[in-house]
Design a protein around this motif. Structure first.
Motif, PDB file in Angstrom:
ATOM      1  N   GLU A 174       5.653   8.088  -4.545  1.00 46.52           N
ATOM      2  CA  GLU A 174       5.052   6.912  -4.326  1.00 46.52           C
ATOM      3  C   GLU A 174       5.801   6.344  -2.457  1.00 46.52           C
ATOM      4  O   GLU A 174       6.889   7.283  -2.439  1.00 46.52           O
ATOM      5  CB  GLU A 174       6.017   6.771  -5.637  1.00 46.52           C
ATOM      6  N   VAL A 217       4.731  -1.317  -4.095  1.00 47.16           N
ATOM      7  CA  VAL A 217       4.551   0.181  -4.208  1.00 47.16           C
ATOM      8  C   VAL A 217       3.133   0.388  -2.301  1.00 47.16           C
ATOM      9  O   VAL A 217       2.054  -0.010  -2.277  1.00 47.16           O
ATOM     10  CB  VAL A 217       4.010   1.504  -4.161  1.00 47.16           C
ATOM     11  N   SER A 226       0.382   5.433  -3.153  1.00 47.14           N
ATOM     12  CA  SER A 226       0.869   6.386  -4.083  1.00 47.14           C
ATOM     13  C   SER A 226      -0.231   7.922  -3.847  1.00 47.14           C
ATOM     14  O   SER A 226      -1.257   8.014  -3.759  1.00 47.14           O
ATOM     15  CB  SER A 226       0.902   5.931  -5.113  1.00 47.14           C
ATOM     16  N   LYS A 243       7.973   8.858  -9.306  1.00 53.64           N
ATOM     17  CA  LYS A 243       7.449   7.727 -10.078  1.00 53.64           C
ATOM     18  C   LYS A 243       8.403   7.300 -10.724  1.00 53.64           C
ATOM     19  O   LYS A 243       8.449   8.672 -11.852  1.00 53.64           O
ATOM     20  CB  LYS A 243       5.697   6.998 -10.111  1.00 53.64           C
TER      21      LYS A 243
END
Length: 495
Positions: A49, A116, A119, A144
């Motif tokens: 991420e 986020v 990712s 993560k």
């Protein structure tokens, strides 16, 4: 507003363990609106991420970030924990050395929002992995939370200004292996550490556990390590036999030993192998040695008595080694043991009662080891000697059935071939070689048995005083007397 020079950021704002390269475009190409992070050597099971810490305008040459402000990745109420404003934070970061930056990354992680920026989940090792659609800014890249299980470790936090960039996550895990030594009592020879062995029931068996530490263990503030060892029901741990070493340094006192005899669970635990006095380094090995005794519950034959070990270890350098734990796959060794079965028969190969046997094992430099049999069969004619390993043996008939001749001593050798180096050790072959005596040893590898009939033959029947033999003598004597009389009478008549 002050600007951040990209070259300075690469030196001061990157964790020591980040290996990266930056693609620089020619002047005049024009600044892109979004960018891509390519993750090099990505590992399956990881979800990477990217959180935007600071945002700004990236110059056409992609060397300067200007008009810097807080990014979407920082919680509103946490911004002041980092600095009074984004400009002050830029100045703060620019004055940090690499060690400070590493500590700052952990502080940033505690201030992250739920937003986020991009990712990617990895399904195949080393496949092309990209985090795309990222706006210009300063980013923290991480695994993560709570996404890893088993033999995996979290990537150390990565801080970087985003242009089209390639990063190589820094991560490593320990490994563990278990070994055993094998001894031939007859020759006195002992092997090196290997993956299988054979022993007599009652013998003491040496084991070795070796943990190879990760290449980044020193990146942790503390590092938890536990050897989780499982013995088979056929083995009993011997208290007081434990030795733990880091290279040549004895670190036994740093480990707590716990043994659950009922569950056959044996653990060696150290809460921090980086502690003062221990001070483990990247890539070093920790070796545990202990002994166990092969007991009467040992499994005979090719299934053997497997013994397994795995490691439980700290796997998140970003929280100082606290909390998150990983677990290695198990490594297995096997201890084998065998049996000899004697079937007592007469000259017609029929079961014969009334015999007794003792088996002796030849021991180098010592008196022969006496082994008792378990007797079974409809006529107490089956003698089973269980829990034997390779070596030379002598079988003696210590009681002979009535009216039978005693069998001569029988000498033979048990030979076995089992895996020396293998992830799945096995018994490859089992045989028995006759040295002296009248036997034919038949091997059953699965059962771990060598079986043979042993014959007894009837003794000779001889005449005895007062018996039928004496009557025969009387009859013959009478015949001779009568015959002599006839001869005398005949001679007188002739005269």
């Amino acid at each position: 507003m002050k600007t951040i020079k990209r070259s300075l950021a690469l030196v001061l704002v990157m964790i020591l363990t980040l290996a990266m390269s930056v693609t620089v475009f020619a002047e005049g190409e024009g600044a892109k609106k979004t960018f891509t992070i390519t993750v090099n050597e990505a590992k399956a099971g990881h979800t990477y991420e990217a959180y935007q810490i600071l945002k700004g305008d990236l110059s056409k040459s992609q060397t300067t970030l200007s008009n810097v402000d807080w990014g979407t990745g920082i919680k509103a109420d946490k911004k002041t924990d980092l600095a009074k404003d984004a400009k002050a934070y830029v100045e703060k970061l620019s004055g940090m050395n690499s060690s400070d930056i590493k500590a700052e990354a952990q502080k940033i992680a505690s201030a992250l929002s739920a937003t986020v920026a991009g990712s990617v989940s990895v399904t195949q090792d080393n496949a092309k992995t990209e985090i795309t659609g990222l706006e210009p800014g300063y980013y923290l890249i991480k695994d993560k939370d709570s996404s890893l299980k088993g033999d995996e470790a979290y990537t150390e936090y990565i801080l970087n200004i985003v242009a089209d960039t390639t990063i190589t996550p820094k991560t490593d895990v320990p490994s563990v292996e278990k070994k055993v030594k094998d001894t031939n009592d007859t020759t006195g020879d002992t092997t090196g550490w290997q993956d299988s062995a054979d022993y007599d029931i009652g013998d003491v068996v040496p084991f070795q556990l070796t943990a190879t530490l990760p290449a980044n263990v020193e990146s942790y503030k503390s590092y938890y390590l536990k050897f989780d060892d499982t013995l088979s029901q056929g083995l009993d741990f011997n208290e007081g036999t434990v030795s733990v070493k880091l290279g040549n340094k004895d670190v036994t006192s740093f480990f707590k030993t716990n043994y659950d005899a009922a569950g056959k669970k044996l653990t060696f635990t150290c809460n921090n192998i980086l502690a003062e006095g221990f001070e483990a380094k990247n890539g070093e090995t920790i070796v545990v040695e202990y002994k166990a005794t092969l007991n009467k519950n040992a499994v005979i034959g090719s299934k053997g008595n497997p013994n397994k070990v795995k490691l439980e270890f700290s796997n998140n350098p970003n929280n100082g080694g606290e909390g998150d734990k990983g677990e290695t796959p198990e490594d297995t060794v096997i201890v084998f043991t065998y049996k000899v079965v004697i079937n007592k028969v007469n000259e017609k190969n029929e079961a014969l009662d009334g015999a007794e046997f003792t088996l002796y094992k030849k021991i180098k430099g010592e008196a022969d080891k006496e082994i008792k049999a378990v007797i079974s069969g409809d006529k107490n004619d089956v003698f089973t000697f269980s829990g034997l390993d390779d070596g030379d043996y002598v079988l003696k008939e210590t009681k002979t059935p009535d009216s039978y001749n005693t069998a001569k001593d029988i000498a033979f050798t048990i030979k076995a071939d089992h895996s020396i180096v293998s992830d799945a050790p096995e018994l490859k072959s089992l045989s028995g070689d006759k040295v002296t005596g009248n036997i034919t040893l038949k091997a059953d590898k699965a059962e771990g048995s060598l079986s043979t009939p042993v014959q007894n033959f009837k003794g000779s029947v001889l005449p005895a005083t007062g018996g039928a033999g004496r009557v025969a003598i009387y009859v013959i004597g009478a015949i001779l007397v009568v015959g002599g009389g006839i001869v005398l009478v005949t001679k007188k008549r002739v005269k």
